[in-house]
Design a protein around this motif. Structure first.
Motif, short mmCIF file in Angstrom:
data_model
loop_
_atom_site.label_atom_id
_atom_site.label_comp_id
_atom_site.label_asym_id
_atom_site.label_seq_id
_atom_site.Cartn_x
_atom_site.Cartn_y
_atom_site.Cartn_z
N SER A 297 34.07 -13.30 8.87
CA SER A 297 35.13 -13.75 9.77
C SER A 297 35.64 -15.14 9.38
N GLY A 298 34.89 -15.87 8.59
CA GLY A 298 35.31 -17.23 8.21
C GLY A 298 36.65 -17.18 7.51
N ARG A 299 37.62 -17.89 8.07
CA ARG A 299 38.99 -17.79 7.57
C ARG A 299 39.18 -18.48 6.22
N ASN A 300 38.37 -19.47 5.96
CA ASN A 300 38.58 -20.25 4.75
C ASN A 300 37.52 -19.92 3.72
N GLN A 301 37.93 -19.22 2.71
CA GLN A 301 37.03 -18.83 1.63
C GLN A 301 37.72 -19.20 0.33
N LEU A 302 37.34 -20.37 -0.18
CA LEU A 302 38.08 -20.96 -1.28
C LEU A 302 37.32 -20.80 -2.59
N ALA A 303 37.99 -20.26 -3.58
CA ALA A 303 37.39 -20.12 -4.91
C ALA A 303 37.14 -21.50 -5.50
N ALA A 304 35.95 -21.70 -6.05
CA ALA A 304 35.59 -23.01 -6.56
C ALA A 304 34.58 -22.89 -7.69
N THR A 305 34.42 -23.98 -8.42
CA THR A 305 33.42 -24.05 -9.48
C THR A 305 32.48 -25.22 -9.19
N VAL A 306 31.19 -24.99 -9.32
CA VAL A 306 30.22 -26.06 -9.06
C VAL A 306 30.30 -27.12 -10.15
N LYS A 307 30.41 -28.38 -9.74
CA LYS A 307 30.40 -29.48 -10.71
C LYS A 307 29.01 -30.11 -10.79
N THR A 308 28.45 -30.45 -9.64
CA THR A 308 27.11 -31.05 -9.64
C THR A 308 26.31 -30.56 -8.44
N VAL A 309 25.01 -30.52 -8.61
CA VAL A 309 24.09 -30.19 -7.53
C VAL A 309 23.03 -31.29 -7.51
N LYS A 310 22.87 -31.92 -6.35
CA LYS A 310 21.87 -32.99 -6.23
C LYS A 310 20.90 -32.58 -5.13
N LEU A 311 19.62 -32.52 -5.47
CA LEU A 311 18.62 -32.06 -4.50
C LEU A 311 17.88 -33.23 -3.85
N GLY A 312 17.81 -33.23 -2.53
CA GLY A 312 16.95 -34.16 -1.81
C GLY A 312 15.73 -33.42 -1.31
N ASN A 313 14.99 -34.02 -0.38
CA ASN A 313 13.80 -33.35 0.15
C ASN A 313 14.18 -32.16 1.02
N ILE A 314 15.13 -32.37 1.89
CA ILE A 314 15.52 -31.34 2.86
C ILE A 314 16.92 -30.81 2.56
N MET A 315 17.81 -31.69 2.19
CA MET A 315 19.21 -31.32 1.99
C MET A 315 19.58 -31.36 0.51
N ALA A 316 20.71 -30.75 0.20
CA ALA A 316 21.25 -30.81 -1.15
C ALA A 316 22.75 -31.03 -1.05
N GLU A 317 23.29 -31.71 -2.04
CA GLU A 317 24.74 -31.95 -2.07
C GLU A 317 25.33 -31.18 -3.24
N VAL A 318 26.31 -30.36 -2.92
CA VAL A 318 26.96 -29.54 -3.95
C VAL A 318 28.42 -29.97 -4.06
N VAL A 319 28.78 -30.51 -5.19
CA VAL A 319 30.17 -30.91 -5.42
C VAL A 319 30.86 -29.79 -6.19
N MET A 320 31.98 -29.33 -5.66
CA MET A 320 32.72 -28.23 -6.28
C MET A 320 34.15 -28.66 -6.60
#
Lengths: 68, 68, 68, 68, 68, 68
Positions: free
Chosen positions: D4-27
């Protein structure tokens, strides 16, 4: 730029705590109540947030629950 | 029940506007700033929200943005 | 005011549909993809949103899921 | 599964940074704009996200603010 | 497509109520508890949601509060 | 205090993992399905969350997506 976000509360930064990915920003609203934001560390650094900064806490109306 | 939600702000309901699915609840925080919640109409009715009600506006820390 | 919101995407408004409480704003991102916002009707009216407006679609990083 | 999510945007992963609990994904969206997701580290590991992955950035319409 | 969203709960649609902009979807989780989604009317129509449909209720971990 | 949040699911805490800023709480719903919350570490500590705790997982209806 004007925002559609209905809740834009004047606040002052009390503390900023940086983790690896996230950061916790504790603010005091102008009325004295406390408000906490969990934002990415990169955002906190981009804004150079530090205690004493006059900021705006922004919350979409759809994110607010009501307790009674 | 105690909540993990970091932001629990004392407020008074100013207006409640009911739509078909959603409802808009305008509140005044104890410090005088305004806060708006968009909740489901069913929730507004379950809580029987009306002007003058003493309520709590609840927001998760992860939902708060900061502007500077 | 600079925002902590990591995602600030340049967009053009295609359509604005007003309900009683909520409004649906369909935008086209500069790259051609479509983005939809459900905001309160009052916000849409405050910003006087209309087709052709150059706007910014703002999303907190914590609100973005990834599918692969 | 269709969402149902209206926004589904095609993207390419640039970087993935892992923390202890969270991760940051730049696309990078197909139109060139950047999009950042803060997801749990476990999710990033479950999806085995890495630079170059073709992904979809998914956002509910209710999470999108508009700035003008 | 596999999703980063940590919470993907098997559910059955009980009722779908359409408003102008939003729709309310009441579901029953496999364990018998009820779950409600407020999505856009357009999403509900795109998925042709109706009572009896086997669906998945999807929630990002960052959207879940805990009460104790 | 009664909440406007439509989804209040009875659950038992399985694991709590603390990071610097955030914490991950894995719960089991009464029907056996798993639910994960990413909350601030301070919240997890305030509630003294630990395995075996009987808790409530709370989610706003506007945060729920539907997949079919």
């Amino acid at each position: 730029m004007e925002l559609s976000g209905r809740n834009q509360l004047a606040a002052t930064v009390k503390t900023v705590k940086l983790g690896n990915i996230m950061a916790e920003v504790v603010m005091e609203l102008s009325g004295g109540q406390e408000m906490v934001a969990a934002i990415t560390r990169a955002s906190a650094e981009n804004l150079a947030l530090k205690p004493g900064d006059r900021v705006t806490a922004i919350v979409k109306a759809t994110e607010v629950m009501v307790g009674k």
